[in-house]
Design a protein around this motif. Sequence first.
Motif, PDB file in Angstrom:
ATOM      1  N   ALA C 126       0.747  -1.263  -0.148  1.00 31.02           N
ATOM      2  CA  ALA C 126       0.043  -0.095   0.027  1.00 31.02           C
ATOM      3  C   ALA C 126       0.580   1.233  -0.164  1.00 31.02           C
ATOM      4  O   ALA C 126       0.405   2.632   0.274  1.00 31.02           O
ATOM      5  N   GLY C 127       2.072   1.182  -0.100  1.00 32.06           N
ATOM      6  CA  GLY C 127       2.883   2.357  -0.384  1.00 32.06           C
ATOM      7  C   GLY C 127       3.421   2.925   1.080  1.00 32.06           C
ATOM      8  O   GLY C 127       4.207   3.994   0.929  1.00 32.06           O
ATOM      9  N   PHE C 128       3.474   1.933   2.116  1.00 29.69           N
ATOM     10  CA  PHE C 128       3.818   2.740   3.134  1.00 29.69           C
ATOM     11  C   PHE C 128       5.881   2.299   3.335  1.00 29.69           C
ATOM     12  O   PHE C 128       6.325   1.392   2.746  1.00 29.69           O
ATOM     13  N   VAL C 129       6.228   3.189   4.023  1.00 36.93           N
ATOM     14  CA  VAL C 129       7.598   2.873   4.534  1.00 36.93           C
ATOM     15  C   VAL C 129       7.454   2.275   5.697  1.00 36.93           C
ATOM     16  O   VAL C 129       7.288   3.063   6.897  1.00 36.93           O
ATOM     17  N   VAL C 130       7.889   1.058   6.100  1.00 39.66           N
ATOM     18  CA  VAL C 130       7.361   0.246   7.199  1.00 39.66           C
ATOM     19  C   VAL C 130       8.591  -0.110   7.980  1.00 39.66           C
ATOM     20  O   VAL C 130       9.662  -0.635   7.447  1.00 39.66           O
ATOM     21  N   LEU C 131       8.604   0.389   9.447  1.00 41.44           N
ATOM     22  CA  LEU C 131       9.511  -0.250  10.259  1.00 41.44           C
ATOM     23  C   LEU C 131       8.930  -0.976  11.469  1.00 41.44           C
ATOM     24  O   LEU C 131       8.339  -0.509  12.378  1.00 41.44           O
ATOM     25  N   PRO C 132       8.910  -2.316  11.313  1.00 42.05           N
ATOM     26  CA  PRO C 132       8.032  -3.111  12.349  1.00 42.05           C
ATOM     27  C   PRO C 132       9.030  -3.150  13.759  1.00 42.05           C
ATOM     28  O   PRO C 132      10.101  -3.484  13.839  1.00 42.05           O
ATOM     29  N   TYR C 133       8.374  -3.249  14.836  1.00 37.99           N
ATOM     30  CA  TYR C 133       8.699  -3.451  16.173  1.00 37.99           C
ATOM     31  C   TYR C 133       8.676  -5.018  16.319  1.00 37.99           C
ATOM     32  O   TYR C 133       7.619  -5.484  16.104  1.00 37.99           O
ATOM     33  N   CYS C 134       9.730  -5.689  16.391  1.00 39.76           N
ATOM     34  CA  CYS C 134       9.509  -7.118  16.345  1.00 39.76           C
ATOM     35  C   CYS C 134      10.614  -7.685  17.535  1.00 39.76           C
ATOM     36  O   CYS C 134      10.988  -7.167  18.002  1.00 39.76           O
ATOM     37  N   THR C 135      10.398  -9.177  17.544  1.00 41.89           N
ATOM     38  CA  THR C 135      11.176  -9.846  18.545  1.00 41.89           C
ATOM     39  C   THR C 135      12.870 -10.032  18.076  1.00 41.89           C
ATOM     40  O   THR C 135      12.961  -9.530  16.949  1.00 41.89           O
TER      41      THR C 135
END
Lengths: 258, 258, 258, 258
Positions: C126-135
């Motif tokens: 969908a066009g986002f710059v994604v920075l996931p908070y992850c394990t």
Amino acid sequence: MADVAGLEIAGVALGSRLFMGTAGYPNQLTLLDALEAAAPSLVTVAIRRISLDAYGGSLLDELGGRFRLLPNTAGCATVRDAVLTAELAREALETNWIKLEIIGDRETLYPDAEFLLQGTAALVKAGFVVLPYCTDDPVLCRKLADVGAAAVMPLGSPIGSGLGIANPYNIERICAQSAVPVVLDAGIGTASDAAQAMELGCDAVLLNTAIARAHDPVRMAGAMAAAVRAGFDARGAGRIPRKFHAEASSPELGLIGA
Amino acid sequence: MADVAGLEIAGVALGSRLFMGTAGYPNQLTLLDALEAAAPSLVTVAIRRISLDAYGGSLLDELGGRFRLLPNTAGCATVRDAVLTAELAREALETNWIKLEIIGDRETLYPDAEFLLQGTAALVKAGFVVLPYCTDDPVLCRKLADVGAAAVMPLGSPIGSGLGIANPYNIERICAQSAVPVVLDAGIGTASDAAQAMELGCDAVLLNTAIARAHDPVRMAGAMAAAVRAGFDARGAGRIPRKFHAEASSPELGLIGA
Amino acid sequence: MADVAGLEIAGVALGSRLFMGTAGYPNQLTLLDALEAAAPSLVTVAIRRISLDAYGGSLLDELGGRFRLLPNTAGCATVRDAVLTAELAREALETNWIKLEIIGDRETLYPDAEFLLQGTAALVKAGFVVLPYCTDDPVLCRKLADVGAAAVMPLGSPIGSGLGIANPYNIERICAQSAVPVVLDAGIGTASDAAQAMELGCDAVLLNTAIARAHDPVRMAGAMAAAVRAGFDARGAGRIPRKFHAEASSPELGLIGA
Amino acid sequence: MADVAGLEIAGVALGSRLFMGTAGYPNQLTLLDALEAAAPSLVTVAIRRISLDAYGGSLLDELGGRFRLLPNTAGCATVRDAVLTAELAREALETNWIKLEIIGDRETLYPDAEFLLQGTAALVKAGFVVLPYCTDDPVLCRKLADVGAAAVMPLGSPIGSGLGIANPYNIERICAQSAVPVVLDAGIGTASDAAQAMELGCDAVLLNTAIARAHDPVRMAGAMAAAVRAGFDARGAGRIPRKFHAEASSPELGLIGA
């Protein structure tokens, strides 16, 4: 570390590598059951000058009949006080073995290194078999052995703290270089701590609070005895090295289809 | 943690809280002696599709006659490969139990969380009792149980590393909340690590490299069995709290002169 | 780790390796002073669907005028909820950057690995710059980058816990292999934790509670900024190896009398 | 810990909480550049009796013109040798300050606690300002202050080991109770170690090998100076407590939509 067959201090063979204290148990029956469960080869008892003539003695007689007693100088803060206490203990308990405690700090109950050296020398001269409770300082441990200590008893962490072995590096070094047996004393909280002490090379472990104040002291006593044996055998068996990269156990060496 | 009496997975009572792998032993005799010394209640064997028809079978028959076998999918990196391997194992070993391994990284041999969830769901649907080898992620462990895993097997540290339990916080949390048994799998190096796993609340420990590659595997097997029992009992006995100030065991509560 | 000159995410050069959250400050003035003291290159703000139309907006305008904002999906527990929240954030804040949080456990606030993969893929599409908070799972981090995450944000320990980096081994591994920048997120308690994150190879550190709830947030903000630089430079400078035997600095190499 | 404004030892205000050694640098230029980058308030130099008359002196003159020098007795193993070395240093460098090192073990370079007490008392009596390098033993540190040490310099871990602070509990306790400044000496490996020392309450940090043998000593010197300030400020700012349960930063306290 002494060889597998057994531990010897001052020429006396000790059938177990677990030593136990006798303080802080909810009651005498629990203490006796815990001792039975763990079968220690040395049992420490606190001598205090002031009230020695006041104790009943029946418990002490019972313990003395079943275990080798190791009186200690808990509560002493000077060399003079510790030496006097040791002499009282020798008279009362008919043993020349003494666990030397000279406390240098009321809050941590840490031992006083300087006084320990003086006290050990004085007591050795007076014919005692001296086991000093000391810091985890390799130089101090060497010097205590040099002045005649029959074993050294470095702390893992403060008495009663349950923090385990705060500085494994030091304990390992002390064990690697010591000319006398090394007994880890103070700080143990649970079974894995006791196993770790043996894995680091200790010859024995002395336990009191970790058993006495556990929710179920008798069960904990049995757990500790098993842990000491497990740690001793694990060290003898030669553990695998620590690796910072994984190594497959199965794929290359699978039982099936090799 | 299951109650003291025993461990049960998928309705089957298991008489020991130690499971063992069979890979990497210097020879078959040592493997058999180590198994005898530790008396595990589950023994894992690696199934590999390609060469299954090539193995001789006599060792496997001997193991199968004496132990409950738990085939694993070691070496698989996809859901499809793992499911096929599980089906081959079911046919060859006549058990619907499977330790599900799906590796996501060749260097650490860490499992792939996403594929484990898919693989577990698929194998449960196909009638398997699934024990996934997984990361120490509490959310993943809960979701694996939700899709039908019979137990979860979080890693302590990378397979064969001997680094012990890298994140005790996570293992303790997984144990505290898990609806199915928790088996610590991978990373154990020595006896104190195995005891610690049980103290954190694990229901069992699976060991392979730490025994197989010890200098004396048979002695280490015995040490590990003792350590697992010691850790289990220490947890049951209720350890003392950790305190950051010392608490005298002897002075106030001396055996003599109280 | 990116080179010394600077950090770049999704083609945007970021002038500082410290990111800050905005929640939990005693008051707005303290928040603004702390931001000034630390000069972060990204500032996270929590978007929540329900009450977005209710906020006054003046603080947000002030922040947006001075810092690059990174909206987050804190409080979301499903992919659908997170995607909707991200879309609201994009509209409200006029940025296509999103810190993706999908919580899998209400008590630890640990992220849900499976949902993160799905959510990242959907948002990237969908066009986002994604920075996931992850394990701190190296396999998960790799897969997040594979589906298009612009950076990965593994946790050190639970949000707000102040426990530091529970598993340095995993963080170091993630940094060593990651194709995208690695931002340590959650668990930092004090300056040395932030320095350690950078020494392990992280490209940046995100801090919220450790600053917001310190006794003196503004002073802590300055300390953290210094610590991040110290850790980054220490890594770049190439630390000495750890040795288990002492090595004299002075005797053999004394300045005088060499 | 001394107040924020500055550190004072024996009545002398020291403008920095970082002290540096001068041994083991690849060359003199790098040493001088590293000193410039870190701006220490004390610079230690090793005095050795035998070859004192042999050194050229130009470097020493340059150092002495720019920094307060702190001669040390590195290499001494007896009280007598240390006292003689201190007297030579006083004469040669025109300072009555001395860092007292009396080594009790050639392998670990651990100090000898008993000799340190004797040496400190003797040197204080002879008019020296004595800063003993000692073990991390709280009782020893108290006794050294009692006999007149102007500061105590407990080790973090063995000299040159880079192992960091092996026993943070002891260092914290020493700092909490010390009547004189506490300088962490030996064992630091990288910036986060230096920050941690200050966070535990140390008044200053002495560094040598960690800077001298880094790949880029000048950059490491700058990193260490920043880390010492970061740790000092973090302690002053009052860190958040460690919690074993997560605490949401964002959801309850979101900037938007509260």
